[in-house]
Design a protein around this motif. Sequence first.
Motif, short mmCIF file in Angstrom:
data_model
loop_
_atom_site.label_atom_id
_atom_site.label_comp_id
_atom_site.label_asym_id
_atom_site.label_seq_id
_atom_site.Cartn_x
_atom_site.Cartn_y
_atom_site.Cartn_z
N VAL A 119 28.30 10.33 47.17
CA VAL A 119 27.56 9.15 48.27
C VAL A 119 28.11 7.87 47.74
O VAL A 119 27.72 7.65 46.51
CB VAL A 119 26.39 9.50 48.37
N LEU A 120 29.24 7.31 48.36
CA LEU A 120 29.76 6.07 47.78
C LEU A 120 28.66 4.76 48.05
O LEU A 120 28.70 3.99 47.19
CB LEU A 120 31.16 5.87 48.26
N ASP A 121 28.49 4.82 49.34
CA ASP A 121 27.26 3.54 49.62
C ASP A 121 26.75 4.16 50.86
O ASP A 121 26.96 5.64 51.23
CB ASP A 121 28.17 2.50 50.04
N ALA A 122 26.01 3.45 51.66
CA ALA A 122 25.24 3.73 52.77
C ALA A 122 25.89 4.54 54.02
O ALA A 122 25.40 4.99 54.85
CB ALA A 122 24.21 2.62 53.10
N ASP A 123 27.41 4.02 53.94
CA ASP A 123 28.26 4.41 55.06
C ASP A 123 29.50 5.38 54.60
O ASP A 123 30.12 5.49 55.47
CB ASP A 123 28.80 3.15 55.90
N THR A 124 29.81 5.68 53.52
CA THR A 124 30.60 6.29 53.14
C THR A 124 30.22 7.32 51.89
O THR A 124 29.55 7.09 51.09
CB THR A 124 31.47 5.28 52.55
N TYR A 151 36.38 16.22 52.68
CA TYR A 151 36.00 15.48 53.86
C TYR A 151 35.65 13.93 53.31
O TYR A 151 34.87 13.93 52.42
CB TYR A 151 34.90 16.19 54.79
N VAL A 152 36.14 13.09 54.11
CA VAL A 152 35.66 11.90 53.90
C VAL A 152 35.12 11.38 54.99
O VAL A 152 35.48 11.21 56.13
CB VAL A 152 36.92 10.85 53.15
N TYR A 153 33.69 10.91 54.90
CA TYR A 153 32.88 10.36 56.13
C TYR A 153 32.64 9.09 55.97
O TYR A 153 32.43 8.36 54.88
CB TYR A 153 31.61 11.12 56.08
N GLU A 154 32.69 8.46 57.14
CA GLU A 154 32.11 7.19 57.49
C GLU A 154 31.42 7.17 58.44
O GLU A 154 31.30 7.41 59.45
CB GLU A 154 33.45 6.46 57.74
N LYS A 155 30.00 6.35 58.26
CA LYS A 155 28.85 6.14 59.17
C LYS A 155 29.77 5.04 60.15
O LYS A 155 29.45 3.75 59.74
CB LYS A 155 27.67 5.80 58.67
N THR A 156 29.68 5.26 61.25
CA THR A 156 29.93 4.36 62.21
C THR A 156 29.20 4.26 63.54
O THR A 156 29.00 5.33 64.26
CB THR A 156 31.44 4.46 62.68
N GLY A 157 28.40 3.15 63.89
CA GLY A 157 27.71 3.09 65.01
C GLY A 157 26.51 4.13 64.75
O GLY A 157 25.94 4.67 65.70
N GLY A 158 26.12 4.13 63.54
CA GLY A 158 24.95 5.26 63.22
C GLY A 158 25.10 6.61 63.40
O GLY A 158 24.51 7.65 63.34
N LYS A 159 26.73 7.04 63.36
CA LYS A 159 26.95 8.41 63.49
C LYS A 159 28.00 8.58 62.52
O LYS A 159 28.94 7.87 62.06
CB LYS A 159 27.54 8.82 64.77
N TRP A 160 27.72 9.56 61.56
CA TRP A 160 28.72 10.02 60.66
C TRP A 160 29.94 10.64 61.24
O TRP A 160 29.86 11.71 61.96
CB TRP A 160 28.22 11.13 59.55
N LEU A 161 31.04 10.14 60.87
CA LEU A 161 32.41 10.69 61.44
C LEU A 161 33.32 10.89 60.15
O LEU A 161 33.42 10.36 59.11
CB LEU A 161 33.19 9.64 62.29
N ILE A 162 34.14 11.97 60.39
CA ILE A 162 35.42 12.22 59.35
C ILE A 162 36.44 11.33 59.69
O ILE A 162 36.94 11.23 60.69
CB ILE A 162 35.79 13.93 59.63
N VAL A 163 36.74 10.67 58.55
CA VAL A 163 37.97 9.64 58.64
C VAL A 163 39.29 10.40 58.00
O VAL A 163 40.14 10.00 58.18
CB VAL A 163 37.70 8.34 57.88
N ASN A 164 38.89 11.14 56.81
CA ASN A 164 40.08 11.92 56.26
C ASN A 164 39.62 13.34 55.98
O ASN A 164 38.45 13.66 55.42
CB ASN A 164 40.20 11.15 54.96
N HIS A 165 40.17 14.49 56.25
CA HIS A 165 40.13 15.71 56.35
C HIS A 165 41.26 16.36 55.60
O HIS A 165 42.42 16.43 56.51
CB HIS A 165 39.47 16.42 57.53
#
Length: 174
Positions: A119-124, A151-165
């Motif tokens: 967990v890198l930060d609250a959103d990544t 999987y690299v995840y990023e929290k956007t608009g309150g939702k976790w999305l995959i940004v790199n897989h």
Amino acid sequence: MKHTFPRRTALATGVALVAVLGVTAAVGTTASAQSGGPSAHDRPGKPSEQQIAALFDQWNKALATGDSRKVTALYAPDAVLLPTVSPRIRTNHAEIADYFDEFLAKKPSGKKLRTVVEVLDADTAIDTGLYRFTLTDKAGKTSEVDARYTYVYEKTGGKWLIVNHHSSVLPAAS
């Protein structure tokens, strides 16, 4: 998107360095926890390693629907997919859906064999490890494929999305 492509590149590079250096952790621990520092669970606002690892279950359930749109909805609009059984890099929803249209015809079911979460930060966050897919061909015969994943995840608009897989077939032991 909050983060720019260079940040994503840095994340992917960092994951590659971790893999090269052989640094591993089990779910529930991070490198900082292993060194005695606070774990992601102890830092307010950050998800736990278990919460990030569970995002795979959401993705796997989307696969089970057989609907590429449901799978693709879990990816950021500008996500990058380096798929297991395709030589093409997919860089938008149309290309990602195209890959899953073909992949879902094999009725894939995934199971994690090992996971390493950072967990890198609250959103990544990054989830890296090994998984096994059971695939079924048109004749109903099943086969298994072991692969490495990131999987690299990023929290956007309150939702976790995959940004790199990135997923690649696990090489045979030498």
